[in-house]
Motif scaffolding. Sequence first.
Motif, PDB file in Angstrom:
ATOM      1  N   GLY A 291       8.679  -1.928   9.833  1.00  0.00           N
ATOM      2  CA  GLY A 291       7.319  -2.396   9.576  1.00  0.00           C
ATOM      3  C   GLY A 291       6.553  -1.621   8.528  1.00  0.00           C
ATOM      4  N   CYS A 292       7.246  -0.876   7.689  1.00  0.00           N
ATOM      5  CA  CYS A 292       6.532  -0.078   6.697  1.00  0.00           C
ATOM      6  C   CYS A 292       6.617  -0.618   5.283  1.00  0.00           C
ATOM      7  CB  CYS A 292       6.995   1.367   6.751  1.00  0.00           C
ATOM      8  SG  CYS A 292       6.414   2.165   8.251  1.00  0.00           S
ATOM      9  N   GLY A 293       7.078  -1.835   5.152  1.00  0.00           N
ATOM     10  CA  GLY A 293       7.004  -2.477   3.839  1.00  0.00           C
ATOM     11  C   GLY A 293       8.303  -2.535   3.056  1.00  0.00           C
ATOM     12  N   LYS A 294       9.438  -2.287   3.721  1.00  0.00           N
ATOM     13  CA  LYS A 294      10.716  -2.308   2.997  1.00  0.00           C
ATOM     14  C   LYS A 294      11.012  -3.709   2.449  1.00  0.00           C
ATOM     15  CE  LYS A 294      13.185  -0.828   6.440  1.00  0.00           C
ATOM     16  NZ  LYS A 294      12.086  -0.678   7.426  1.00  0.00           N
ATOM     17  N   SER A 295      10.962  -4.683   3.343  1.00  0.00           N
ATOM     18  CA  SER A 295      11.263  -6.048   2.899  1.00  0.00           C
ATOM     19  C   SER A 295      10.225  -6.516   1.889  1.00  0.00           C
ATOM     20  CB  SER A 295      11.292  -7.007   4.078  1.00  0.00           C
ATOM     21  OG  SER A 295      12.205  -6.562   5.044  1.00  0.00           O
ATOM     22  N   LEU A 296       8.997  -6.155   2.151  1.00  0.00           N
ATOM     23  CA  LEU A 296       7.907  -6.577   1.261  1.00  0.00           C
ATOM     24  C   LEU A 296       8.129  -6.064  -0.156  1.00  0.00           C
ATOM     25  CD1 LEU A 296       5.137  -7.977   1.024  1.00  0.00           C
ATOM     26  CD2 LEU A 296       4.081  -5.802   1.640  1.00  0.00           C
TER      27      LEU A 296
ATOM     28  N   ALA B 157       2.813  -2.860   9.184  1.00  0.00           N
ATOM     29  CA  ALA B 157       2.834  -4.110   9.938  1.00  0.00           C
ATOM     30  C   ALA B 157       1.889  -4.031  11.133  1.00  0.00           C
ATOM     31  CB  ALA B 157       4.258  -4.413  10.399  1.00  0.00           C
TER      32      ALA B 157
ATOM     33  N   HIS C 138      -5.191  -5.409   3.236  1.00  0.00           N
ATOM     34  CA  HIS C 138      -5.188  -6.500   4.216  1.00  0.00           C
ATOM     35  C   HIS C 138      -6.586  -7.014   4.531  1.00  0.00           C
ATOM     36  CE1 HIS C 138      -0.967  -6.991   4.870  1.00  0.00           C
ATOM     37  NE2 HIS C 138      -0.824  -5.678   4.855  1.00  0.00           N
TER      38      HIS C 138
ATOM     39  N   ASN D  62      17.269   0.153   8.668  1.00  0.00           N
ATOM     40  CA  ASN D  62      16.562   1.179   9.413  1.00  0.00           C
ATOM     41  C   ASN D  62      17.385   1.982  10.407  1.00  0.00           C
ATOM     42  OD1 ASN D  62      16.304  -0.923  11.340  1.00  0.00           O
ATOM     43  ND2 ASN D  62      14.300  -1.441  10.458  1.00  0.00           N
TER      44      ASN D  62
ATOM     45  N   GLU E 164      -1.698  -4.369  10.001  1.00  0.00           N
ATOM     46  CA  GLU E 164      -2.010  -5.769   9.736  1.00  0.00           C
ATOM     47  C   GLU E 164      -2.227  -6.513  11.065  1.00  0.00           C
ATOM     48  OE1 GLU E 164       1.055  -8.038   7.788  1.00  0.00           O
ATOM     49  OE2 GLU E 164      -0.370  -9.600   7.201  1.00  0.00           O
TER      50      GLU E 164
ATOM     51  N   GLY F   7       0.829  -1.201   0.000  1.00  0.00           N
ATOM     52  CA  GLY F   7       0.000   0.000   0.000  1.00  0.00           C
ATOM     53  C   GLY F   7       0.859   1.245   0.000  1.00  0.00           C
TER      54      GLY F   7
HETATM   55  N1  LIG Z   1       2.946  -0.443   2.853  1.00  0.00           N
HETATM   56  C1  LIG Z   1       2.445  -1.628   3.186  1.00  0.00           C
HETATM   57  N2  LIG Z   1       1.435  -2.183   2.490  1.00  0.00           N
HETATM   58  C2  LIG Z   1       0.937  -3.371   2.807  1.00  0.00           C
HETATM   59  N3  LIG Z   1       1.395  -4.131   3.820  1.00  0.00           N
HETATM   60  C3  LIG Z   1       2.386  -3.653   4.568  1.00  0.00           C
HETATM   61  C4  LIG Z   1       2.979  -2.388   4.284  1.00  0.00           C
HETATM   62  N4  LIG Z   1       3.958  -2.170   5.179  1.00  0.00           N
HETATM   63  C5  LIG Z   1       3.998  -3.267   5.955  1.00  0.00           C
HETATM   64  N5  LIG Z   1       3.053  -4.150   5.615  1.00  0.00           N
HETATM   65  C6  LIG Z   1       2.796  -5.455   6.249  1.00  0.00           C
HETATM   66  O1  LIG Z   1       3.714  -5.644   7.287  1.00  0.00           O
HETATM   67  C7  LIG Z   1       4.566  -6.747   7.053  1.00  0.00           C
HETATM   68  C8  LIG Z   1       5.955  -6.434   7.502  1.00  0.00           C
HETATM   69  O2  LIG Z   1       6.516  -5.444   6.683  1.00  0.00           O
HETATM   70  P1  LIG Z   1       8.035  -5.489   6.212  1.00  0.00           P
HETATM   71  O3  LIG Z   1       8.667  -6.706   6.722  1.00  0.00           O
HETATM   72  O4  LIG Z   1       8.073  -5.261   4.771  1.00  0.00           O
HETATM   73  O5  LIG Z   1       8.567  -4.247   6.982  1.00  0.00           O
HETATM   74  P2  LIG Z   1      10.020  -3.639   7.006  1.00  0.00           P
HETATM   75  O6  LIG Z   1       9.879  -2.231   6.574  1.00  0.00           O
HETATM   76  O7  LIG Z   1      10.937  -4.497   6.260  1.00  0.00           O
HETATM   77  O8  LIG Z   1      10.349  -3.649   8.541  1.00  0.00           O
HETATM   78  P3  LIG Z   1      11.744  -3.864   9.313  1.00  0.00           P
HETATM   79  O9  LIG Z   1      12.452  -2.577   9.227  1.00  0.00           O
HETATM   80  O10 LIG Z   1      11.312  -4.194  10.689  1.00  0.00           O
HETATM   81  O11 LIG Z   1      12.451  -4.986   8.623  1.00  0.00           O
HETATM   82  C9  LIG Z   1       4.463  -7.006   5.573  1.00  0.00           C
HETATM   83  O12 LIG Z   1       4.696  -8.345   5.269  1.00  0.00           O
HETATM   84  C10 LIG Z   1       3.046  -6.577   5.265  1.00  0.00           C
HETATM   85  O13 LIG Z   1       2.136  -7.618   5.530  1.00  0.00           O
END
Ligand SMILES: Nc1ncnc2c1ncn2[C@@H]1O[C@H](COP(=O)(O)OP(=O)(O)OP(=O)(O)O)[C@@H](O)[C@H]1O
Length: 503
Positions: A270-275, A434, A408, A372, A437, A232
Motif C-alpha cells: 500500500g505504499c505506491g509501488k503499483s502506482l 493506501a 488525495h 513485497n 487514502e 507522494g
Molecule cells: N506514495 C503515495 N502517494 C499517493 N498515493 C498513494 C501512495 N501510496 C499509496 N497510495 C494510494 O494507495 C493506492 C494503493 O497503492 P499501490 O497499489 O500503489 O500500493 P502497492 O505498494 O502496490 O501495494 P501492494 O504491495 O499491496 O500491491 C494507490 O492507488 C494510491 O491511491
Amino acid sequence: MKEELNILIQAQYPLIYLVTSEEERAEQSIFTIAQASKPQRRVFVWTVTHGIVEYGQPRNVTQHNTVSPEAAIEWIIRQREPGIFILKDLHPFIDAPATTRSLRDAIASFKGTQKNIILMSPMQQVPIELEKEVVVLDFSLPDMGELNKVLTNHLDRNRGRRLTTEAREKLLRAALGLTKDEAEKVYRKAQVTTGRLTEDEVDIVLSEKKQLIRRNGILEYIEEDETIDAVGGLEELKKWLKQRSNAFTERAREYGLPQPKGMLILGVPGCGKSLIAKTTSRLWGLPLLRLDMGRVYDGSMVGRSEANLRNALKTAESISPAILFIDELDKSFAGSAGSGDSDGGTSSRIFGSFLTWMQEKKSPVFVMATANRVERLPGEFLRKGRFDEIFFVDLPTPEERQDIFTIHLSKRRGDISRFDLGQLSKMSDGFSGAEIEQAIVAAMYEAFAQDREFTQLDIIAALKATLPLSRTMQEQVTALRDWARQRARPAAASVAEYQRMEF
Ligand SMILES: Nc1ncnc2c1ncn2[C@@H]1O[C@H](COP(=O)(O)OP(=O)(O)OP(=O)(O)O)[C@@H](O)[C@H]1O
Ligand SMILES: [Mg+2]
C-alpha cells in the motif's frame, strides 16, 4: 528471423521446429527461401487431414497413403530430390514412440542430402529423444516492412489516399505486435469506421490492437490517467525515473548509453509501488503492458504454459519500446523458490525461461516488477545486474505523509486550506499511502451520511479507528526492512530518516 531460418536450411539442419500461429505467412517465407536456394527446392506440406501435398497444389493432389505421421515421414525419407518438408501440427502425435523413432530415422538418413523437415506448430513440444537434434525457432511477428506490404495492399484495394511518410509510419507502428491477419483486420475496421484510412485513424488502429491484445488474455494494455505527481514522496525513485525519461531514444543510443533493462520495486503493501509503476508509462511516453503470470500457467497440456509466456514476451517485444509490468512478482514465481515440485516443475521452467529472456533480450522492453515478500523470490532475481536497480519503498516519512494527504485531499476538494496537514501527518504515523487514502474516504462517508462537509476531525477519527498494517504485520515489515537496508536503494529522499530506522 527469416535470415536465421534461411541459414539453418542452407546449413543442412535436418530438423527445425518453427513455433508460430501464422501458418500461411510462415509457409510463404519458407517457399521464398526454397525458391532462392541453389539448387531450388520443392516444398511439401503434411497435415493430418490431407497427408502430404506439394506447396501450391490443390489439397486433393495428395501423395498416396501419407496421412499417418509415420507413413509421411517414411515417404519423406524415400525422396531423392532436394526438398523442404513442413509437418504442420505434429505436436499431438510427436510423443508417440513410432513418430519419434521415424523422425530420428529421417534425421540419420538426411546426411549428405539437401532435405530438411520443419515442424510447424503454435506450441513447442519436443520429446527428450529429439532435444539434441532439433533447433527451435520462433517465427517473429511481422516487422514494419511486412506491415507496410499489408497496408499498401489494403490501400490499393480500397483506392485509399496517398499517405505521407509520417502518416504511414504512424499507422504501421500502431499495428506492431499484431499478426498479419490481425493487422489486415484492424486496417479494415478503421476504414469501415470512417470511410478512409489516414493519420486520423491511428487511434482506431491502436484501440483495436489493445482489444486484440486483451483477448489473448495474458498481456494487458494498461492506461493510467494519473501522472507521477500523483505519487507522494519517493523522491529518489522519482528522480531515477525522471532521469531516464529519454533512455529509449535514438539520441541516448548515440550518446553511448545502454538500454535500461528493468527495475524491481520492493516494499511495504500500500505504499505506491503499483502506482508508480503505472505512472512511469506516462512519464516515459511508452505503452504499459501488464504480464499476468497467473494466466501464463495452464496445466491443460504439457508445454502450454511455456508457449503462453513465449507468446506474451514476443508480443511485448514487437510493441517495444514498451514497459512490461509484472505486479507482485513474489506471487508469480512463488513455486520455483521453495522445494515445491508440485506442478511437475512447470513454475521453475517458466521462471528459467523468463530469466533467460531477461538476460538475452536486446529489444527495448523495460521490465518493471513489484514485490513485497522478498523471501519468496528466487535468489536469481536479486543478483546484481539482473535489474538496473532494486528500490525499497518504505512506509512514508512524516513529510511524505503530508505530501500524500495533500495529493488525495486536492483530488477531492478544490480548496484544502481548512486542513491542518502537519497534524494529520503526525496522527498517521505508521500508515501507508493506501491507508491514508482510505481514512480520507471513510471520513467523507461519515460526513456525507450526516449531510455535511467533512472536516479535519472526521479524518482524525478515521485514523484513530484504523489499525495500520505496519502494526498488525509488524514482524513482516521489520524483516523486509532489515533485508532491504543492505541490498536495495531507498526510494525516499530522506536518507537520514531511512537510516534512523536502523535503531
Ligand atoms: N506514495 C503515495 N502517494 C499517493 N498515493 C498513494 C501512495 N501510496 C499509496 N497510495 C494510494 O494507495 C493506492 C494503493 O497503492 P499501490 O497499489 O500503489 O500500493 P502497492 O505498494 O502496490 O501495494 P501492494 O504491495 O499491496 O500491491 C494507490 O492507488 C494510491 O491511491
Ligand atoms: Mg501493488
